[in-house]
Design an enzyme around this catalytic site. Structure first.
Site, PDB file in Angstrom:
ATOM      1  N   ARG A 146      24.507  32.736  44.707  1.00 32.99           N
ATOM      2  CA  ARG A 146      25.080  32.200  45.953  1.00 32.99           C
ATOM      3  C   ARG A 146      26.611  32.099  45.858  1.00 32.99           C
ATOM      4  O   ARG A 146      27.213  31.159  46.377  1.00 32.99           O
ATOM      5  CB  ARG A 146      24.463  30.834  46.254  1.00 32.99           C
ATOM      6  CG  ARG A 146      22.955  30.879  46.468  1.00 32.99           C
ATOM      7  CD  ARG A 146      22.407  29.547  46.939  1.00 32.99           C
ATOM      8  NE  ARG A 146      22.471  28.526  45.907  1.00 32.99           N
ATOM      9  CZ  ARG A 146      21.462  28.193  45.097  1.00 32.99           C
ATOM     10  NH1 ARG A 146      20.292  28.817  45.217  1.00 32.99           N
ATOM     11  NH2 ARG A 146      21.598  27.245  44.195  1.00 32.99           N
TER      12      ARG A 146
ATOM     13  N   ALA B  50      50.842  39.824  70.821  1.00 29.36           N
ATOM     14  CA  ALA B  50      51.678  38.717  70.353  1.00 29.36           C
ATOM     15  C   ALA B  50      51.931  38.927  68.870  1.00 29.36           C
ATOM     16  O   ALA B  50      51.007  39.185  68.108  1.00 29.36           O
ATOM     17  CB  ALA B  50      50.972  37.384  70.589  1.00 29.36           C
TER      18      ALA B  50
ATOM     19  N   ASN C 178      37.499  42.992  64.908  1.00 28.49           N
ATOM     20  CA  ASN C 178      37.302  42.289  63.638  1.00 28.49           C
ATOM     21  C   ASN C 178      35.831  42.170  63.278  1.00 28.49           C
ATOM     22  O   ASN C 178      35.436  42.381  62.124  1.00 28.49           O
ATOM     23  CB  ASN C 178      37.933  40.899  63.697  1.00 28.49           C
ATOM     24  CG  ASN C 178      39.436  40.903  63.820  1.00 28.49           C
ATOM     25  OD1 ASN C 178      40.024  40.015  64.421  1.00 28.49           O
ATOM     26  ND2 ASN C 178      40.087  41.915  63.265  1.00 28.49           N
TER      27      ASN C 178
ATOM     28  N   ASN D  24      41.760  33.975  66.453  1.00 27.39           N
ATOM     29  CA  ASN D  24      41.374  35.281  66.974  1.00 27.39           C
ATOM     30  C   ASN D  24      41.842  35.466  68.410  1.00 27.39           C
ATOM     31  O   ASN D  24      41.563  34.648  69.280  1.00 27.39           O
ATOM     32  CB  ASN D  24      39.850  35.449  66.897  1.00 27.39           C
ATOM     33  CG  ASN D  24      39.394  36.821  67.350  1.00 27.39           C
ATOM     34  OD1 ASN D  24      38.953  36.991  68.478  1.00 27.39           O
ATOM     35  ND2 ASN D  24      39.504  37.801  66.470  1.00 27.39           N
ATOM     36  N   ASP D  25      42.577  36.564  68.629  1.00 26.36           N
ATOM     37  CA  ASP D  25      43.004  37.018  69.949  1.00 26.36           C
ATOM     38  C   ASP D  25      41.794  37.704  70.579  1.00 26.36           C
ATOM     39  O   ASP D  25      41.556  38.886  70.362  1.00 26.36           O
ATOM     40  CB  ASP D  25      44.183  37.980  69.772  1.00 26.36           C
ATOM     41  CG  ASP D  25      44.690  38.562  71.074  1.00 26.36           C
ATOM     42  OD1 ASP D  25      44.088  38.301  72.137  1.00 26.36           O
ATOM     43  OD2 ASP D  25      45.683  39.310  71.023  1.00 26.36           O
TER      44      ASP D  25
ATOM     45  N   TYR E 278      45.761  34.871  75.415  1.00 25.79           N
ATOM     46  CA  TYR E 278      47.187  34.654  75.651  1.00 25.79           C
ATOM     47  C   TYR E 278      47.510  34.590  77.144  1.00 25.79           C
ATOM     48  O   TYR E 278      46.758  35.101  77.985  1.00 25.79           O
ATOM     49  CB  TYR E 278      48.001  35.762  74.974  1.00 25.79           C
ATOM     50  CG  TYR E 278      48.105  35.556  73.473  1.00 25.79           C
ATOM     51  CD1 TYR E 278      48.907  34.553  72.940  1.00 25.79           C
ATOM     52  CD2 TYR E 278      47.379  36.337  72.591  1.00 25.79           C
ATOM     53  CE1 TYR E 278      48.997  34.344  71.581  1.00 25.79           C
ATOM     54  CE2 TYR E 278      47.463  36.143  71.215  1.00 25.79           C
ATOM     55  CZ  TYR E 278      48.280  35.137  70.722  1.00 25.79           C
ATOM     56  OH  TYR E 278      48.353  34.927  69.369  1.00 25.79           O
TER      57      TYR E 278
ATOM     58  N   CYS F 294      44.145  36.413  59.236  1.00 23.59           N
ATOM     59  CA  CYS F 294      43.343  35.836  60.325  1.00 23.59           C
ATOM     60  C   CYS F 294      41.868  35.841  59.924  1.00 23.59           C
ATOM     61  O   CYS F 294      41.225  34.806  59.878  1.00 23.59           O
ATOM     62  CB  CYS F 294      43.559  36.619  61.611  1.00 23.59           C
ATOM     63  SG  CYS F 294      45.232  36.490  62.269  1.00 23.59           S
TER      64      CYS F 294
END
Length: 279
Positions: free
Chosen positions: A133, A278, A189, A180-181, A221, A154
């Site tokens: 684990r 951004a 992602n 996260n955008d 955004y 990120c």
């Protein structure tokens, strides 16, 4: 409507209606204006890859191959050299984050993977004892942040567990992101780490199982609200996209290429939407 499409619309509605505004935001647009956002915290999604549930929206086109190539740059090349990413893979969207050395994003991402030999240790642990684990990739290393400038990771942690179902062993994966955008990077992602899970599973001879995705700060955004409302009005494709990795079980992790992946039943809604990043 796929699960990914449904969750995307739900998250957009929640952020626009219930999200709070960022204060003292770090990122800026290219014109120098502060990139404020509305956000929610603690977003979680679960996909059963074994049942053909994939975290990819059909409401807009996602550059899956470029995303996988970026993943290979990080976990196979184990590099933060943007010139390598551009020349080897023709992926150029990291240029805006190059630090003052003129060519890298600093001691980040792939450079961290190499420094701590993370992938080899992960694969070794899974092969020696699939039931352990402790199968963790952690890119949040304060020592690295002190070593150089650069954007802090990120998508910074992923974890892997094995389950037996009948005669088969399934690899489950968890991705954790600090930020996260959503409209730009959320499904990119997610699919990157689905691809990584598939590569690890192939190396070890496992089947892919479940994928868990946690984002601490999920945001839109302030220059993306028009696109967000456009996505809410769109009717998703009736087809369910699937990502396949076409190599035999036992294929070495480092031998897998972007061309080995194939996305099928993917018919995203057009026209494509544009977003100002951004930085």
């Amino acid at each position: 409507m796929t699960k990914a499409d449904d969750l995307l619309k739900q998250n957009i509605k929640t952020i626009l209606a219930e999200g709070v505004w960022s204060e003292n935001a770090r990122p800026k647009y290219k014109n120098g204006k502060i990139a404020n956002s509305k956000y929610i915290t603690g977003s979680f999604a679960k996909y059963d890859l074994a049942q053909k549930e994939f975290p990819i929206t059909t409401l807009r086109s996602i550059a899956i191959k470029a995303a996988i190539k970026e993943l290979l740059w990080i976990y196979q090349d184990q590099s933060s050299d943007v010139e390598l990413l551009e020349e080897k893979y023709n992926v150029k969207y990291w240029r805006d984050w190059v630090i003052d050395d003129g060519k890298t994003i600093g001691q980040r991402y792939g450079a961290t993977v190499r420094k701590y030999d993370i992938i080899n240790k992960l694969l070794k642990g899974l092969q020696e004892n699939p039931w352990n684990r402790r199968n963790i990739i952690n890119l949040w290393q304060y020592q690295d942040f002190e070593e150089s400038k650069g954007l802090l990771p990120c998508a910074f942690q992923s974890m892997y567990d094995v389950r037996r179902v009948g005669e088969e062993l399934y690899l489950d994966a968890t991705l954790i992101q600090r930020s996260n955008d959503m409209l730009v990077a959320h499904h990119i992602n997610a699919m990157q780490y689905v691809a990584l899970s598939m590569m690890i599973a192939k190396h070890c001879g496992f089947k892919v199982g479940q994928f868990f995705y946690f984002v601490n700060n999920l945001h839109i955004y302030d220059n993306q609200f028009e696109q967000a409302n456009e996505l809410l009005q769109r009717t998703p494709s009736e087809k369910n996209p699937e990502l396949h990795l076409n190599v035999p079980d036992g294929t070495n992790f480092f031998a897998i290429q972007a061309e080995d992946f194939k996305l099928v039943n993917y018919e995203p809604v057009k026209p494509q939407l544009s977003f100002e990043l951004a930085i």
